[in-house]
Design a protein around this motif. Sequence first.
Motif, PDB file in Angstrom:
ATOM      1  N   LEU A 161       0.891  -1.340  -0.229  1.00  0.00           N
ATOM      2  CA  LEU A 161       0.122  -0.015   0.126  1.00  0.00           C
ATOM      3  C   LEU A 161       0.923   1.135   0.019  1.00  0.00           C
ATOM      4  N   GLY A 186      -6.896  -4.994  -5.782  1.00  0.00           N
ATOM      5  CA  GLY A 186      -7.119  -4.545  -4.801  1.00  0.00           C
ATOM      6  C   GLY A 186      -8.554  -4.158  -4.692  1.00  0.00           C
ATOM      7  N   TYR A 236     -10.852  -7.029  -3.742  1.00  0.00           N
ATOM      8  CA  TYR A 236     -11.056  -7.457  -2.355  1.00  0.00           C
ATOM      9  C   TYR A 236     -11.813  -6.298  -1.566  1.00  0.00           C
ATOM     10  N   ALA A 289     -10.619  -5.561   4.167  1.00  0.00           N
ATOM     11  CA  ALA A 289      -9.871  -6.075   2.687  1.00  0.00           C
ATOM     12  C   ALA A 289      -8.905  -6.680   3.127  1.00  0.00           C
ATOM     13  N   SER A 290      -8.128  -6.292   3.886  1.00  0.00           N
ATOM     14  CA  SER A 290      -6.576  -6.921   4.020  1.00  0.00           C
ATOM     15  C   SER A 290      -6.986  -8.396   4.952  1.00  0.00           C
ATOM     16  N   ALA A 307      -8.689 -10.847   2.445  1.00  0.00           N
ATOM     17  CA  ALA A 307      -7.708 -11.354   1.151  1.00  0.00           C
ATOM     18  C   ALA A 307      -6.859 -12.141   1.679  1.00  0.00           C
ATOM     19  N   GLY A 344      -1.436  -5.204  -8.008  1.00  0.00           N
ATOM     20  CA  GLY A 344      -2.148  -6.177  -6.878  1.00  0.00           C
ATOM     21  C   GLY A 344      -0.613  -6.501  -5.911  1.00  0.00           C
ATOM     22  N   ASP A 386      -0.165 -10.382  -5.554  1.00  0.00           N
ATOM     23  CA  ASP A 386       0.053 -11.353  -6.509  1.00  0.00           C
ATOM     24  C   ASP A 386       0.128 -11.514  -7.809  1.00  0.00           C
ATOM     25  N   MET A 387       0.122 -10.377  -8.685  1.00  0.00           N
ATOM     26  CA  MET A 387      -0.398 -10.690  -9.928  1.00  0.00           C
ATOM     27  C   MET A 387       0.815 -11.368 -10.723  1.00  0.00           C
ATOM     28  N   ARG A 436      -0.735  -3.851   8.318  1.00  0.00           N
ATOM     29  CA  ARG A 436      -1.223  -4.535   7.106  1.00  0.00           C
ATOM     30  C   ARG A 436      -0.151  -5.208   6.195  1.00  0.00           C
ATOM     31  N   ASP A 485       0.245  -8.881   5.049  1.00  0.00           N
ATOM     32  CA  ASP A 485       0.063  -9.334   3.417  1.00  0.00           C
ATOM     33  C   ASP A 485       1.317 -10.094   3.204  1.00  0.00           C
TER      34      ASP A 485
HETATM   35  O1   DC Z   1      -4.147  -2.494  -2.958  1.00  0.00           O
HETATM   36  P1   DC Z   1      -5.180  -2.156  -2.072  1.00  0.00           P
HETATM   37  O2   DC Z   1      -4.557  -1.458  -0.930  1.00  0.00           O
HETATM   38  O3   DC Z   1      -6.394  -1.623  -2.759  1.00  0.00           O
HETATM   39  O4   DC Z   1      -5.738  -3.790  -1.714  1.00  0.00           O
HETATM   40  C1   DC Z   1      -6.483  -3.895  -0.672  1.00  0.00           C
HETATM   41  C2   DC Z   1      -6.226  -5.241   0.196  1.00  0.00           C
HETATM   42  O5   DC Z   1      -6.369  -6.502  -0.630  1.00  0.00           O
HETATM   43  C3   DC Z   1      -4.750  -5.178   0.792  1.00  0.00           C
HETATM   44  O6   DC Z   1      -4.976  -5.437   1.989  1.00  0.00           O
HETATM   45  C4   DC Z   1      -4.135  -6.505   0.076  1.00  0.00           C
HETATM   46  C5   DC Z   1      -5.102  -7.092  -0.596  1.00  0.00           C
HETATM   47  N1   DC Z   1      -4.891  -7.256  -1.891  1.00  0.00           N
HETATM   48  C6   DC Z   1      -4.439  -8.898  -1.869  1.00  0.00           C
HETATM   49  O7   DC Z   1      -4.212  -9.573  -1.130  1.00  0.00           O
HETATM   50  N2   DC Z   1      -4.087  -9.240  -3.415  1.00  0.00           N
HETATM   51  C7   DC Z   1      -4.147  -8.599  -4.494  1.00  0.00           C
HETATM   52  N3   DC Z   1      -3.928  -9.009  -5.645  1.00  0.00           N
HETATM   53  C8   DC Z   1      -4.621  -7.169  -4.198  1.00  0.00           C
HETATM   54  C9   DC Z   1      -4.999  -6.805  -2.618  1.00  0.00           C
END
Ligand code: DC
Length: 221
Positions: free
Chosen positions: A8, A31, A34, A94-95, A98, A124, A126-127, A175, A179
């Motif tokens: 982030l 993200g 999520y 979201a965290s 996810a 993201g 894990d892209m 966070r 993650d």
């Molecule tokens: O990038 P972001 O802050 O909008 O993401 C929100 C949450 O989602 C963050 O805690 C990590 C998770 N996330 C994830 O686990 N895998 C992703 N590909 C994108 C985001």
Amino acid sequence: MITIDGPLGSGKGTIANALASQLGWHLLDSGALYRLVAIAALDAGLGPGDEEALAELAARLDVQFADSGDDQETKLNGARVGARLRSQEVSAMASRVAALAGVRAAIVKRQQDFRRPPGLVADGRDMGTVIFPDAPLKIYLTASVEVRAQRRYKQLKEKGESVNLSRLFRDIEERDKRDRTRRIAPLRPAADAVIIDSSELSIKEVLAKIKHLLEEKDISI
Ligand code: DC
């Protein structure tokens, strides 16, 4: 196909947006997916412990995004979610969602379906490692916690949210840890990713670096 992963506040959203628009490619802000699961979960009164129900909810989620990456066009079940998408409450939830295997599995295909001609920029965590492991260009964008907290502070202030910098710093550290240490798809650079530290770089400078990498791969911009 370009993947941009990172924590982030690393600037990956801004960079992914600018690149997609300059290349005329599609954009996947994973993200945001999520975050939408988090909003739907909060609205349904589900907690992070309700994995099965959350996975089901994620699989059924009716979402709409604009290729421009404009948050204002993001819809959940046909309704605009607006500023709530980036609120602290939704970030925290979201965290948590996810980190759940069931939730992640439920949206793998949905993310891969964004890959359409002429190309896709996906940002993201894990892209490059999980969702698009064969992407020809993978970027891992990072920055110090101090710089990321400052950026986030400015962003939230501009949106009119009341924020406390030291709390934000702690939230980001917490966070990040969640993650990075989660069992499934933890935040880490892919073995073949190019790591860019944006702490001392402007958006323009990061974009210039990526454009240079694209040129090396013969992708015109
Ligand atoms: O990038 P972001 O802050 O909008 O993401 C929100 C949450 O989602 C963050 O805690 C990590 C998770 N996330 C994830 O686990 N895998 C992703 N590909 C994108 C985001």
